[in-house]
Design a protein around this motif. Structure first.
Motif, PDB file in Angstrom:
ATOM      1  N   ILE A   8     -18.667 -10.102   2.210  1.00  0.00           N
ATOM      2  CA  ILE A   8     -19.860 -10.298   3.026  1.00  0.00           C
ATOM      3  C   ILE A   8     -21.064  -9.623   2.391  1.00  0.00           C
ATOM      4  CG2 ILE A   8     -19.611  -8.338   4.574  1.00  0.00           C
ATOM      5  CD1 ILE A   8     -20.241 -10.800   6.693  1.00  0.00           C
ATOM      6  N   ALA A   9     -20.811  -8.516   1.690  1.00  0.00           N
ATOM      7  CA  ALA A   9     -21.907  -7.861   0.985  1.00  0.00           C
ATOM      8  C   ALA A   9     -22.488  -8.820  -0.044  1.00  0.00           C
ATOM      9  CB  ALA A   9     -21.401  -6.601   0.284  1.00  0.00           C
ATOM     10  N   TRP A  10     -21.592  -9.379  -0.828  1.00  0.00           N
ATOM     11  CA  TRP A  10     -22.018 -10.281  -1.888  1.00  0.00           C
ATOM     12  C   TRP A  10     -22.769 -11.478  -1.318  1.00  0.00           C
ATOM     13  CZ3 TRP A  10     -23.344 -10.410  -6.587  1.00  0.00           C
ATOM     14  CH2 TRP A  10     -23.371 -11.611  -7.297  1.00  0.00           C
ATOM     15  N   ARG A  11     -22.191 -12.062  -0.226  1.00  0.00           N
ATOM     16  CA  ARG A  11     -22.828 -13.268   0.322  1.00  0.00           C
ATOM     17  C   ARG A  11     -24.173 -12.969   0.959  1.00  0.00           C
ATOM     18  NH1 ARG A  11     -17.576 -15.919   3.034  1.00  0.00           N
ATOM     19  NH2 ARG A  11     -16.495 -16.456   1.108  1.00  0.00           N
ATOM     20  N   SER A  12     -24.273 -11.835   1.639  1.00  0.00           N
ATOM     21  CA  SER A  12     -25.565 -11.598   2.295  1.00  0.00           C
ATOM     22  C   SER A  12     -26.623 -11.218   1.266  1.00  0.00           C
ATOM     23  CB  SER A  12     -25.453 -10.548   3.404  1.00  0.00           C
ATOM     24  OG  SER A  12     -24.950  -9.357   2.896  1.00  0.00           O
TER      25      SER A  12
ATOM     26  N   ALA B  92     -25.720 -18.788  21.900  1.00  0.00           N
ATOM     27  CA  ALA B  92     -26.173 -19.113  20.543  1.00  0.00           C
ATOM     28  C   ALA B  92     -25.037 -18.991  19.531  1.00  0.00           C
ATOM     29  CB  ALA B  92     -27.352 -18.227  20.166  1.00  0.00           C
ATOM     30  N   TYR B  93     -23.817 -19.128  20.013  1.00  0.00           N
ATOM     31  CA  TYR B  93     -22.581 -19.106  19.197  1.00  0.00           C
ATOM     32  C   TYR B  93     -22.331 -17.762  18.521  1.00  0.00           C
ATOM     33  CZ  TYR B  93     -24.821 -23.719  19.116  1.00  0.00           C
ATOM     34  OH  TYR B  93     -25.549 -24.807  19.424  1.00  0.00           O
ATOM     35  N   HIS B  94     -23.416 -17.222  17.831  1.00  0.00           N
ATOM     36  CA  HIS B  94     -23.280 -15.945  17.129  1.00  0.00           C
ATOM     37  C   HIS B  94     -22.099 -15.899  16.186  1.00  0.00           C
ATOM     38  CE1 HIS B  94     -26.699 -14.396  18.984  1.00  0.00           C
ATOM     39  NE2 HIS B  94     -26.185 -13.909  20.094  1.00  0.00           N
ATOM     40  N   LEU B  95     -21.965 -16.947  15.408  1.00  0.00           N
ATOM     41  CA  LEU B  95     -21.002 -16.865  14.307  1.00  0.00           C
ATOM     42  C   LEU B  95     -21.683 -16.083  13.185  1.00  0.00           C
ATOM     43  CD1 LEU B  95     -19.754 -20.561  14.291  1.00  0.00           C
ATOM     44  CD2 LEU B  95     -18.673 -18.576  15.362  1.00  0.00           C
ATOM     45  N   ILE B  96     -20.893 -15.483  12.308  1.00  0.00           N
ATOM     46  CA  ILE B  96     -21.515 -14.758  11.193  1.00  0.00           C
ATOM     47  C   ILE B  96     -21.795 -15.749  10.073  1.00  0.00           C
ATOM     48  CG2 ILE B  96     -21.186 -12.963   9.469  1.00  0.00           C
ATOM     49  CD1 ILE B  96     -19.850 -11.321  11.593  1.00  0.00           C
ATOM     50  N   ASP B  97     -23.090 -15.887   9.775  1.00  0.00           N
ATOM     51  CA  ASP B  97     -23.529 -16.965   8.891  1.00  0.00           C
ATOM     52  C   ASP B  97     -22.971 -16.868   7.482  1.00  0.00           C
ATOM     53  OD1 ASP B  97     -24.973 -17.850  11.020  1.00  0.00           O
ATOM     54  OD2 ASP B  97     -26.802 -16.786  10.428  1.00  0.00           O
ATOM     55  N   GLU B  98     -22.657 -15.624   7.073  1.00  0.00           N
ATOM     56  CA  GLU B  98     -22.207 -15.435   5.694  1.00  0.00           C
ATOM     57  C   GLU B  98     -20.713 -15.688   5.533  1.00  0.00           C
ATOM     58  OE1 GLU B  98     -24.138 -13.177   7.219  1.00  0.00           O
ATOM     59  OE2 GLU B  98     -26.010 -13.632   6.142  1.00  0.00           O
ATOM     60  N   LEU B  99     -20.014 -15.924   6.646  1.00  0.00           N
ATOM     61  CA  LEU B  99     -18.572 -16.124   6.551  1.00  0.00           C
ATOM     62  C   LEU B  99     -18.225 -17.576   6.871  1.00  0.00           C
ATOM     63  CD1 LEU B  99     -17.208 -12.896   8.291  1.00  0.00           C
ATOM     64  CD2 LEU B  99     -17.507 -13.339   5.857  1.00  0.00           C
ATOM     65  N   THR B 100     -17.149 -18.062   6.246  1.00  0.00           N
ATOM     66  CA  THR B 100     -16.704 -19.432   6.520  1.00  0.00           C
ATOM     67  C   THR B 100     -16.039 -19.475   7.891  1.00  0.00           C
ATOM     68  OG1 THR B 100     -14.538 -19.022   5.588  1.00  0.00           O
ATOM     69  CG2 THR B 100     -16.228 -19.834   4.074  1.00  0.00           C
ATOM     70  N   VAL B 101     -15.732 -20.681   8.333  1.00  0.00           N
ATOM     71  CA  VAL B 101     -15.048 -20.852   9.609  1.00  0.00           C
ATOM     72  C   VAL B 101     -13.761 -20.042   9.621  1.00  0.00           C
ATOM     73  CG1 VAL B 101     -13.766 -22.541  10.989  1.00  0.00           C
ATOM     74  CG2 VAL B 101     -16.051 -23.107  10.130  1.00  0.00           C
ATOM     75  N   TYR B 102     -13.010 -20.188   8.546  1.00  0.00           N
ATOM     76  CA  TYR B 102     -11.743 -19.465   8.455  1.00  0.00           C
ATOM     77  C   TYR B 102     -11.956 -17.960   8.587  1.00  0.00           C
ATOM     78  CZ  TYR B 102      -7.206 -17.992   6.665  1.00  0.00           C
ATOM     79  OH  TYR B 102      -5.978 -17.413   6.532  1.00  0.00           O
ATOM     80  N   GLU B 103     -12.940 -17.462   7.815  1.00  0.00           N
ATOM     81  CA  GLU B 103     -13.183 -16.013   7.796  1.00  0.00           C
ATOM     82  C   GLU B 103     -13.718 -15.508   9.137  1.00  0.00           C
ATOM     83  OE1 GLU B 103     -14.158 -15.977   3.031  1.00  0.00           O
ATOM     84  OE2 GLU B 103     -15.758 -16.166   4.513  1.00  0.00           O
ATOM     85  N   ASN B 104     -14.517 -16.346   9.803  1.00  0.00           N
ATOM     86  CA  ASN B 104     -14.998 -15.973  11.124  1.00  0.00           C
ATOM     87  C   ASN B 104     -13.846 -15.793  12.096  1.00  0.00           C
ATOM     88  OD1 ASN B 104     -17.918 -15.672  11.983  1.00  0.00           O
ATOM     89  ND2 ASN B 104     -18.087 -17.366  10.530  1.00  0.00           N
ATOM     90  N   LYS B 135     -12.452 -28.157   8.486  1.00  0.00           N
ATOM     91  CA  LYS B 135     -13.755 -27.492   8.376  1.00  0.00           C
ATOM     92  C   LYS B 135     -13.611 -26.021   8.046  1.00  0.00           C
ATOM     93  CE  LYS B 135     -16.210 -30.728  11.141  1.00  0.00           C
ATOM     94  NZ  LYS B 135     -15.082 -31.676  11.413  1.00  0.00           N
ATOM     95  N   LYS B 136     -12.396 -25.610   7.722  1.00  0.00           N
ATOM     96  CA  LYS B 136     -12.180 -24.161   7.618  1.00  0.00           C
ATOM     97  C   LYS B 136     -12.980 -23.493   6.518  1.00  0.00           C
ATOM     98  CE  LYS B 136      -7.818 -24.253   4.969  1.00  0.00           C
ATOM     99  NZ  LYS B 136      -8.227 -23.713   3.684  1.00  0.00           N
ATOM    100  N   ASP B 137     -13.341 -24.247   5.461  1.00  0.00           N
ATOM    101  CA  ASP B 137     -14.077 -23.616   4.361  1.00  0.00           C
ATOM    102  C   ASP B 137     -15.592 -23.820   4.455  1.00  0.00           C
ATOM    103  OD1 ASP B 137     -11.848 -22.502   3.161  1.00  0.00           O
ATOM    104  OD2 ASP B 137     -11.356 -24.395   2.175  1.00  0.00           O
ATOM    105  N   LEU B 138     -16.013 -24.402   5.580  1.00  0.00           N
ATOM    106  CA  LEU B 138     -17.461 -24.609   5.727  1.00  0.00           C
ATOM    107  C   LEU B 138     -18.100 -23.363   6.347  1.00  0.00           C
ATOM    108  CD1 LEU B 138     -17.581 -28.287   7.047  1.00  0.00           C
ATOM    109  CD2 LEU B 138     -17.832 -27.455   4.711  1.00  0.00           C
ATOM    110  N   PHE B 139     -19.397 -23.204   6.068  1.00  0.00           N
ATOM    111  CA  PHE B 139     -20.143 -22.107   6.688  1.00  0.00           C
ATOM    112  C   PHE B 139     -20.770 -22.621   7.982  1.00  0.00           C
ATOM    113  CE2 PHE B 139     -19.828 -20.712   2.340  1.00  0.00           C
ATOM    114  CZ  PHE B 139     -19.583 -19.359   2.490  1.00  0.00           C
ATOM    115  N   PRO B 140     -21.037 -21.734   8.956  1.00  0.00           N
ATOM    116  CA  PRO B 140     -21.579 -22.165  10.244  1.00  0.00           C
ATOM    117  C   PRO B 140     -22.782 -23.096  10.105  1.00  0.00           C
ATOM    118  CG  PRO B 140     -21.051 -19.843  10.335  1.00  0.00           C
ATOM    119  CD  PRO B 140     -20.778 -20.291   8.931  1.00  0.00           C
TER     120      PRO B 140
END
Lengths: 811, 220
Positions: A8-12, B92-104, B135-140
């Motif tokens: 997450i560090a890298w991505r952000s 507003a869902y509040h998914l973490i934008d930097e993580l993929t669906v899987y990682e979220n 969709k697991k590897d997609l970002f939000p």
């Protein structure tokens, strides 16, 4: 989990390229600067540290005030060394150096000379004291016999294969023959011997055997026994003045001298010593074996290095906390998903660790790129010790610490966000910590303005030195070295040169206002009583054309003149000499002067002229008393050229030289260039200041730029509302800019008195210096504020022209 | 009893006046209930939800969660409690934008220190159940609002909570997407998950088994 943090560090970081760039680049620039400075400081601090028992070695030195002048010598009388060894059991051994500067060297039976820049006579105890061994030759017997010498590896290779160097004969200065008895490895770069390449046996040097305490010409090193301490030895060293020097002076040239009247006139003669490891940074005396540096420069540089790191890390904190608005939502989500504070702190520390690590890599690359330039500016030969694991270890630890320090505030700051607050609506709320951020901006600009002031003052002082009336003319004067190599042909060479159309004047001497030979002695006015003070004066041997060629200005009397048959007993003195005598220049004319220890008046010289004071040494020193008298002896020739193309004239002089002295090197320098070299240390300091001031301003601006961007973003709504209510773009950008200017202004105010104080201190070193003017402070302030306006206004205007509908829609 | 609120008051000081956000709330929620909280803007719906989710504090009254007295617990214990038993779904869902669906989906399990292999199984199962394996590897950012909320619900469920708190889960969605999410809630509720949602829409409220109406911080 750690992997997740890294991810997450890298991505952000990737997602915010602008922010990441500001952060990494600012940090990298600071780290690169600090890295170079650390290497420099390390090199300086480790001077003369390579000798095996170096902690027991000290160099004797003497402070003398006599005859109206105070001098600090790195050299002592020849007899001091043997006396220390004989009288004091705690002195284990002594080694003396008689330094000679450059010499011409050729193999016997050949014609071509090679110049060795630094040579000296040295005692055979040299090897044992400094723990040196020979590559070739027998170290036990080396330099015990007269007319023997040793060479360093590189000096030896100029003449022969080092395997058969021992036993060869060399001719020095076309005069004396010496037998090579050893080859030694080149001396360590960071030692006082770094420039020496040829050492001769002291045994053959007559002046070394003299039991006299009058002249100071020998660099004397002594090694104390392991039990002895310098502190206890110091008074004993001091006692030499009473037990040897006073009786010697009474028995020779001042029979009437008593210790009481000597001290009563404010005179002194103090022996002391400096530890070998302190030599490089604390000793800047007359006749050092090699040029030393000083602690002040090391301190100044260390501070600058520290400033850079602090600036960079302040930047990092500022940008990170400012940027935390964007991360607030993430913090909230993570907290609701089960993260606790510690997890978040760890996560953000990982992130700052990643940034500092990337910065480190960038910094190393920057340092490698900048190293040649830095070496040039700092006059060093530093390399980055890539193969040294300790270097990497230190670098990594420092990086981690730096990452931790600069990351911890943002980390703790962000991990405190409350989810119920930050998750409300679409997530935009204000973040606190603005007081701290403002404080940091003030701090950054205070440092920058301080550096700007320093740069301006150093630059002004350098300008002053370059443009000051020196009392002589250094332009268009070429000095040709080692003309004595022409032997009998020297005078005819001078005549030949004078005949060249482009040559205005030529003179033969060993003494020039640029760094060259110096000799000083005590002089007395003939007819003065025995108790009258002697006058310590530089004595320069010159010829009839000297005053014209060098461009000295007479304030009284006349120049040497061939039409006066009596000028072989004539002398010209400078204004300081007259002043010490306590008479006017006119009164001085006709006075007879003799050497202080001369019995009779037979060799007395008559003052025929007084020249205006001229700067023959650094402007850090007052101009001392000096006299000129005629002599045939000379080592070099000064030639004054007409304006125009020098190269052709030089070629002509060289061809004349080749005809009178075939095979001898033609070695010359321009007087103005050599003069400039006298101020190398100051110029280096100047360049270093300019470079690092620019760097620090750059870093501070990066931070300000980032902060302005953040501020504008944070106030989007406010700006929107203001615009809807009728504010113009100009009013809004003015408002946004003004907020920052207030901070910069406070920074300026804080730094002005500091800069004033520090730079006045620095200037005190110079006997001839500029006045610190108030406008320098004003200018520094204006520069800082100007740069800040440029930096901030871009962001302010950008924010002010946004259509308010856009910025208000978010709610 | 899952949730037991007794005489809850919450207020803030504003301009020297006490403004009540919650006033004398008494509420009991049994396991397996599906409750809708309704009321006009500013009536205290979200505040009540945050109090029940232990994200926010209250000033007076008692709150027992699974018979644990929340009002007496230290913040750390409270946090542990909600981490274990409560899942949150946001408007507003509040998914973490930097993580993929899987990682979220994986993240809550990471915080629970569940071993990697188990984590994989749970997430795979969840992806399967919500039909979002592709969709697991997609970002939000690459998903539609409805799909994002689907992931949001999946993430709330991945830790196997007893209670799901949803703050206007369909507020940012169009009617079709909203309907899908409500159907999903209904199904989850039938499977035994307790759900409390805040909503503006009568239609959505009708999915619940009980509706609580708030006005000016007071239950009506």
């Amino acid at each position: 989990m750690f992997k997740n943090y890294l991810k997450i560090a890298w991505r952000s970081l990737k997602k915010q390229p602008f922010f990441t760039f500001l952060n990494t680049f600012g940090l990298a620039v600071g780290m690169a600067g600090a890295l170079l400075i650390s290497l420099y400081v390390y090199d300086e601090l480790n001077y003369n540290n390579t000798f095996a028992e170096g902690d027991r070695i000290h160099r004797a030195q003497v402070d003398i005030k006599f005859g109206g002048q105070a001098r600090a010598y790195a050299v002592t009388p020849p007899i001091l060394g043997p006396t220390l060894k004989n009288d004091f059991p705690e002195v284990e051994s002594i080694t003396r150096f008689r330094n000679w500067g450059s010499m011409l060297v050729r193999k016997e039976g050949t014609q071509k000379n090679v110049k060795e820049q630094n040579t000296a006579h040295v005692d055979p105890s040299f090897f044992d004291m400094f723990g040196f061994d020979l590559l070739k030759g027998d170290v036990v017997s080396a330099l015990t016999e007269p007319n023997t010498l040793i060479l360093t590896r590189s000096a030896a290779m100029k003449h022969f294969d080092i395997n058969n160097a021992v036993g060869q004969t060399l001719v020095l200065n076309n005069d004396e023959t010496y037998r090579v008895v050893g080859v030694i490895e080149d001396f360590p770069k960071n030692s006082f011997l770094r420039n020496h390449s040829l050492l001769m046996a002291m045994e053959g040097l007559e002046s070394a055997q003299q039991p006299e305490w009058g002249g100071n010409n020998f660099n004397t090193f002594f090694k104390l026994s392991p039990e002895a301490s310098m502190q206890e030895f110091q008074p004993k060293l001091q006692s030499i003045f009473l037990s040897y020097v006073v009786p010697y002076v009474q028995s020779t040239f001042m029979p009437g001298l008593t210790v009481e009247n000597f001290h009563a006139e404010g005179n002194y003669l103090r022996y002391s010593a400096v530890a070998l490891k302190d030599l490089h940074l604390s000793s800047n005396r007359v006749a050092e074996l090699s040029q030393n540096s000083d602690m002040q420069t090391v301190y100044i540089l260390s501070f600058i290095g520290l400033f850079l790191i602090v600036l960079a890390s302040v930047n990092f904190m500022n940008l990170s906390t400012a940027h935390s608005l964007k991360r607030a939502k993430e913090v909230g989500v993570r907290k609701t998903l089960g993260s606790n504070k510690t997890d978040l702190v760890k996560q953000f520390l990982t992130e700052s660790g990643v940034i500092t690590f990337i910065s480190l890599l960038v910094a190393v690359v920057l340092a490698v790129i900048a190293l040649p330039y830095f070496n040039q500016v700092a006059n060093k030969d530093i390399s980055i010790p890539f193969l040294n694991p300790i270097f990497w270890g230190i670098l990594l630890v420092v990086t981690l610490v730096l990452g931790f320090i600069s990351g911890s505030y943002p980390a703790f700051f962000m991990s405190r966000f409350r989810p119920s607050k930050v998750l409300k609506g679409s997530g935009q709320t204000s973040v606190g910590g603005s007081k701290l951020r403002n404080g940091l901006v003030v701090f950054q600009f205070a440092i920058s303005v301080f550096l700007i002031i320093s740069t301006l003052v150093v630059y002004q002082q350098l300008q002053y030195i370059q443009n000051k009336d020196l009392g002589f003319n250094k332009e268009q004067v070429v000095i040709i070295n080692d003309v004595f190599a022409a032997g009998d042909q020297m005078q005819s060479f001078k005549k030949e040169v004078q005949r060249i159309a482009q040559v205005k004047e030529a003179t033969l001497s060993s003494f020039y206002p640029t760094p060259s030979h110096r000799t000083d002695s005590g002089f007395k006015i003939v007819g003065a009583s025995a108790e009258d003070k002697t006058i310590q004066m530089q004595r320069w041997q010159v010829d009839h054309d000297y005053v014209k060629t060098i461009g000295l200005k007479l304030v009284a009397g006349r120049d040497f003149d061939r039409s006066f048959g009596t000028d072989s007993t004539a002398m010209i003195v400078n204004e300081t000499a007259v002043k010490i005598m306590g008479i006017s220049p006119e009164e001085a004319l006709g006075k007879q002067i003799k050497l202080g220890d001369a019995e009779s008046n037979d060799n007395a010289l008559t003052i025929i002229g007084v020249v205006q004071n001229f700067h023959y040494s650094s402007m850090k020193d007052e101009i001392g008393a000096l006299n000129l008298y005629l002599s045939d002896r000379a080592t070099s020739m000064a030639v004054k050229l007409a304006e125009g193309d020098f190269s052709n004239t030089l070629a002509q002089i060289e061809s004349k030289w080749a005809s009178v002295a075939p095979g001898q090197p033609f070695d010359y320098y321009f007087m103005d260039e050599s003069f400039d070299e006298t101020y190398d240390a100051e110029k280096r300091l100047g360049s270093i200041f300019v470079t690092f001031t620019l760097l620090s301003i750059f870093i501070a601006c990066l931070g300000l730029f980032g902060l302005a961007a953040f501020n504008a973003e944070k106030r989007t709504k406010e700006i929107g509302v203001r615009k809807v209510l009728g504010a113009s773009v100009g009013q809004i950008s003015y408002r946004l800019t003004l907020d920052f200017l207030k901070l910069v202004g406070i920074g300026v105010l804080v730094s002005l008195p500091l800069g004033w104080y520090a730079m006045n201190k620095w200037l005190e070193d110079f006997s001839y210096r500029i006045q610190f003017e108030w406008w320098v402070l004003v200018l520094a302030g204006i520069i800082a504020i100007g740069i800040a306006i440029l930096t901030v206004s871009y962001q302010s205007i950008k924010a002010a022209i946004v259509n308010p509908i856009k910025s208000l829609r978010t709610e | 009893m899952l949730v037991q609120l007794d005489g809850i008051f919450k207020w803030v000081q504003q301009g020297g006046q006490q403004i009540f956000l919650l006033k004398d709330i008494n509420l009991e929620v049994e396991e397996g209930e599906f409750i809708s909280i309704m009321g006009p803007s500013g009536s205290g719906k979200s505040t009540l939800l945050n109090v029940m989710g232990m994200l926010d504090t209250f000033d007076e009254g008692t709150y027992n969660f699974l018979d644990e007295p929340v009002h007496n617990l230290k913040e750390k214990h409270r946090a542990n409690l909600y981490k274990q038993y409560i899942g949150f779904v946001f408007q507003a869902y509040h998914l973490i934008d930097e993580l993929t669906v899987y990682e979220n989906l994986e993240m809550p399990l990471l915080y629970k220190k569940i071993p990697s292999s188990e984590r994989k199984a749970i997430v795979a199962d969840m992806l399967d159940r919500f039909n979002i394996v592709g969709k697991k590897d997609l970002f939000p950012g690459q998903l539609s609002g409805g799909q994002q909320q689907l992931v949001g619900v999946a993430r709330a469920l991945v830790g196997k909570p007893k209670l799901i708190l949803a703050d206007e889960p369909t507020g940012n969605l169009n009617s079709k997407q909203g309907e899908e999410i409500m159907e999903l809630f209904k199904k989850l509720n039938e499977e035994g998950v307790t759900i409390i949602q805040v909503t503006h829409s009568e239609k959505n409220a009708a999915y619940g088994s009980r509706t609580i109406n708030l006005l000016d911080g007071r239950m009506v």
